[in-house]
Design an enzyme around this catalytic site. Structure first.
Site, PDB file in Angstrom:
ATOM      1  N   TYR B  31      97.835  31.662   6.692  1.00  0.00           N
ATOM      2  CA  TYR B  31      96.620  31.039   7.379  1.00  0.00           C
ATOM      3  C   TYR B  31      95.748  30.316   6.610  1.00  0.00           C
ATOM      4  O   TYR B  31      95.849  30.222   5.265  1.00  0.00           O
ATOM      5  CB  TYR B  31      95.687  32.340   8.087  1.00  0.00           C
ATOM      6  CG  TYR B  31      95.010  33.073   7.025  1.00  0.00           C
ATOM      7  CD1 TYR B  31      95.588  34.047   6.060  1.00  0.00           C
ATOM      8  CD2 TYR B  31      93.585  32.750   6.699  1.00  0.00           C
ATOM      9  CE1 TYR B  31      94.856  34.637   4.923  1.00  0.00           C
ATOM     10  CE2 TYR B  31      92.965  33.533   5.646  1.00  0.00           C
ATOM     11  CZ  TYR B  31      93.519  34.302   4.907  1.00  0.00           C
ATOM     12  OH  TYR B  31      92.883  34.957   3.994  1.00  0.00           O
ATOM     13  N   ARG B  50      97.924  23.809   0.710  1.00  0.00           N
ATOM     14  CA  ARG B  50      97.960  25.109   0.145  1.00  0.00           C
ATOM     15  C   ARG B  50      98.926  25.826   1.499  1.00  0.00           C
ATOM     16  O   ARG B  50      99.802  26.902   1.169  1.00  0.00           O
ATOM     17  CB  ARG B  50      96.851  25.844   0.155  1.00  0.00           C
ATOM     18  CG  ARG B  50      96.869  27.039  -0.412  1.00  0.00           C
ATOM     19  CD  ARG B  50      95.341  27.731  -0.617  1.00  0.00           C
ATOM     20  NE  ARG B  50      94.647  27.719   0.297  1.00  0.00           N
ATOM     21  CZ  ARG B  50      93.354  27.950   0.045  1.00  0.00           C
ATOM     22  NH1 ARG B  50      92.583  28.232  -0.927  1.00  0.00           N
ATOM     23  NH2 ARG B  50      92.463  28.151   1.400  1.00  0.00           N
ATOM     24  N   ARG B 101     112.525  43.019  16.759  1.00  0.00           N
ATOM     25  CA  ARG B 101     112.396  43.452  15.521  1.00  0.00           C
ATOM     26  C   ARG B 101     113.382  43.614  14.498  1.00  0.00           C
ATOM     27  O   ARG B 101     114.157  44.493  14.686  1.00  0.00           O
ATOM     28  CB  ARG B 101     111.661  44.620  15.512  1.00  0.00           C
ATOM     29  CG  ARG B 101     111.122  45.025  14.122  1.00  0.00           C
ATOM     30  CD  ARG B 101     110.000  46.371  14.270  1.00  0.00           C
ATOM     31  NE  ARG B 101     109.601  46.805  12.989  1.00  0.00           N
ATOM     32  CZ  ARG B 101     110.066  47.452  11.902  1.00  0.00           C
ATOM     33  NH1 ARG B 101     111.267  47.712  12.174  1.00  0.00           N
ATOM     34  NH2 ARG B 101     109.344  47.715  10.759  1.00  0.00           N
ATOM     35  N   HIS B 103     113.763  43.175   9.945  1.00  0.00           N
ATOM     36  CA  HIS B 103     113.289  42.790   8.791  1.00  0.00           C
ATOM     37  C   HIS B 103     113.313  41.275   8.236  1.00  0.00           C
ATOM     38  O   HIS B 103     112.475  40.454   8.148  1.00  0.00           O
ATOM     39  CB  HIS B 103     113.257  43.853   7.578  1.00  0.00           C
ATOM     40  CG  HIS B 103     112.465  44.826   7.525  1.00  0.00           C
ATOM     41  ND1 HIS B 103     113.009  46.228   8.209  1.00  0.00           N
ATOM     42  CD2 HIS B 103     111.370  45.188   6.999  1.00  0.00           C
ATOM     43  CE1 HIS B 103     112.045  46.982   8.334  1.00  0.00           C
ATOM     44  NE2 HIS B 103     111.164  46.690   7.565  1.00  0.00           N
ATOM     45  N   LYS B 148      98.735  32.213   1.033  1.00  0.00           N
ATOM     46  CA  LYS B 148      97.612  32.693   2.081  1.00  0.00           C
ATOM     47  C   LYS B 148      98.059  33.392   3.102  1.00  0.00           C
ATOM     48  O   LYS B 148      97.952  32.864   4.285  1.00  0.00           O
ATOM     49  CB  LYS B 148      96.696  31.577   1.951  1.00  0.00           C
ATOM     50  CG  LYS B 148      95.189  32.253   2.375  1.00  0.00           C
ATOM     51  CD  LYS B 148      94.007  30.760   2.549  1.00  0.00           C
ATOM     52  CE  LYS B 148      93.084  31.176   3.069  1.00  0.00           C
ATOM     53  NZ  LYS B 148      91.908  31.935   2.163  1.00  0.00           N
ATOM     54  N   GLU B 180      90.032  38.255  -8.776  1.00  0.00           N
ATOM     55  CA  GLU B 180      89.167  37.439  -7.723  1.00  0.00           C
ATOM     56  C   GLU B 180      88.363  38.434  -6.729  1.00  0.00           C
ATOM     57  O   GLU B 180      88.248  39.695  -6.756  1.00  0.00           O
ATOM     58  CB  GLU B 180      89.895  36.541  -6.916  1.00  0.00           C
ATOM     59  CG  GLU B 180      91.171  37.035  -6.283  1.00  0.00           C
ATOM     60  CD  GLU B 180      92.210  36.128  -5.780  1.00  0.00           C
ATOM     61  OE1 GLU B 180      91.625  34.834  -5.119  1.00  0.00           O
ATOM     62  OE2 GLU B 180      93.132  36.591  -5.164  1.00  0.00           O
ATOM     63  N   LEU B 204      94.419  33.656  -5.393  1.00  0.00           N
ATOM     64  CA  LEU B 204      94.547  32.397  -4.474  1.00  0.00           C
ATOM     65  C   LEU B 204      94.118  31.248  -5.110  1.00  0.00           C
ATOM     66  O   LEU B 204      92.803  31.262  -5.715  1.00  0.00           O
ATOM     67  CB  LEU B 204      93.709  32.928  -3.250  1.00  0.00           C
ATOM     68  CG  LEU B 204      93.871  31.766  -2.174  1.00  0.00           C
ATOM     69  CD1 LEU B 204      95.220  32.082  -1.335  1.00  0.00           C
ATOM     70  CD2 LEU B 204      92.518  31.900  -1.064  1.00  0.00           C
TER      71      LEU B 204
END
Lengths: 286, 286
Positions: B31, B50, B101, B103, B148, B180, B204
């Site tokens: 995101y 990013r 589903r 992995h 992120k 951070e 980040l």
């Protein structure tokens, strides 16, 4: 395929959630994977207890009575998908629900999202009989692995690496110690003694691991809950992984090198047989 | 509220995704959060870069051209929600998409899920002027914080703890060092020198952090990218946090104790003013 979502049984294509669900936005949810045999859940109690513990850890307001009530939902989902005669894998997830995005828990009443699905399980007998390949992989996960959350990228990347190496499982290590597999717990025999990681937040308290520990006691095998040093894995006499769809599966190569003589070892075979006996007797007894 | 989802602009209540989306099941997505001023994205390039880097890290097939094209989508979402005249916060997320589903990455063509929303941003001037409270909190996150991703439970629990302590932010520490904030980068002044964690996978790479580093150079302030020892935080001469909705916000108490005299320090104030000048000049110039 019929799924259960928020109180309703719906076809897969109608199983939709808000894009603002905190499960999607933050991975803010807890899940379980349960085996069913003949339409009944195997070891439902420990699965439910673990889910209750994880939800309490994340303070998602979905309590013990609500989790326990999902056993009947699971049976319904199995039934509605025609899976009551064989074996199935039940997937359950509860997220904190949908709310405008903010990291902290949403104020006011937000209803958790509850999802259950079932898929047919075909047990890979050959893998159980002959054993599987595993790789070693650095454990990248967050620090509360005892809660079965959907923050699973460390597991996803490990399993993908295993798959690309032609292996079944990735054995995750950290600080020179073996934690567990990406979707299993790991046991090894070192100097004649079964070894596995103790129950700490570094690993998932596996339900199959719990049953295996009980069987080890019943069979009178020597065991120590003490993490396996990574540098002793290559010389282990036996290795196996265990989990709700993996049962007890021998590991016969690690990073391409054979474990001992490359065949499933005697303690592994004894535990596999004892586990399957218990799994199928439990089903037959109900 | 109008949102963008998979090529369409839809009202919030129609912004629905499959419950099998890997974003929901594994937190398998990346995101971004971007500030808009007067309908234009601030520092779009670094945000896009990013996101491209994170998607490449997870090997989600959504490339640079597709990410770059989201700038126009953001502008549309701002416009359609009547937010072009003021300030807004844009949220962008790309997950690997919906698949049964397992992995490892799904085989075959799975279309990533692409979501953009916008909300009105009211800058809390009082917090910028007078500073905020912070707590310290153990960093529980996974090991690739430079991507992120939406595996955000460590951030969620930290922010919730901050909120319950009456604080704005949680300062995350690990191995005796400050990493951070839960949703910000952290700077402190120690012995007259600005300090912040270097760019490694432990933090980040903040876009506001990058702008602040440029402003530090322009203002000729002394700086060292070297992690702040946790035990030196209490005696720091100044502390501030920065991020896309936080701008430069002074931290005036940590765990309830005042930072220096409990008022924003001179370097913090200078950087805050320089940052806001750049933010609003960038908007005026377009």
């Amino acid at each position: 395929m019929i799924m259960y979502l928020n109180g309703q049984y719906v076809p897969r294509e109608q199983a939709l959630i808000s894009v603002e669900d905190r499960g999607f936005i933050f991975g803010d949810g807890i899940y379980e994977g349960v085996r069913s045999v003949g339409g009944k859940m195997f070891e439902w109690g420990p699965h439910a207890d673990r889910m209750i513990n994880g939800l309490a850890g994340l303070r998602i307001p979905f309590g013990a009575a609500q989790v326990n009530a999902l056993e009947a939902v699971c049976e319904q989902v199995v039934e509605k998908n025609g899976l009551a005669d064989g074996e199935a894998f039940l997937y359950l997830q509860v997220s904190r629900g949908a709310a405008p995005r903010a990291h902290g828990f949403p104020a006011g009443d937000v209803t958790p999202t509850v999802f259950v699905s079932a898929s047919k399980l075909v047990v890979p007998r050959k893998l159980r009989d002959e054993g599987c390949a595993a790789i070693t992989f650095a454990d990248m996960r967050w620090k509360r692995r005892d809660w079965k959350t959907v923050n699973l990228l460390g597991n996803v990347l490990a399993r993908q690496a295993a798959s690309e190496a032609g292996a079944y499982e990735a054995i995750l290590h950290e600080d020179g110690l073996v934690n567990e597999g990406a979707a299993t717990n790991v046991f090894a025999v070192i100097d004649g003694v079964l070894r596995t990681h103790p129950l700490t937040p570094r690993i998932l308290p596996g339900v199959t691991r719990k049953v295996v520990m009980e069987l080890i006691a019943e069979l009178g095998l020597p065991v120590r809950e003490d993490a396996i040093p990574l540098d002793q894995l290559a010389s282990a006499e036996e290795i196996f992984v265990c989990g709700s769809t993996t049962d007890v599966t021998p590991v016969v190569t690690v990073d391409g090198a054979p474990v001992a003589n490359g065949k499933p070892g005697p303690m592994t075979v004894a535990l596999r047989e004892a586990f399957e006996a218990r799994l199928y007797q439990a089903a037959a007894a109900r």
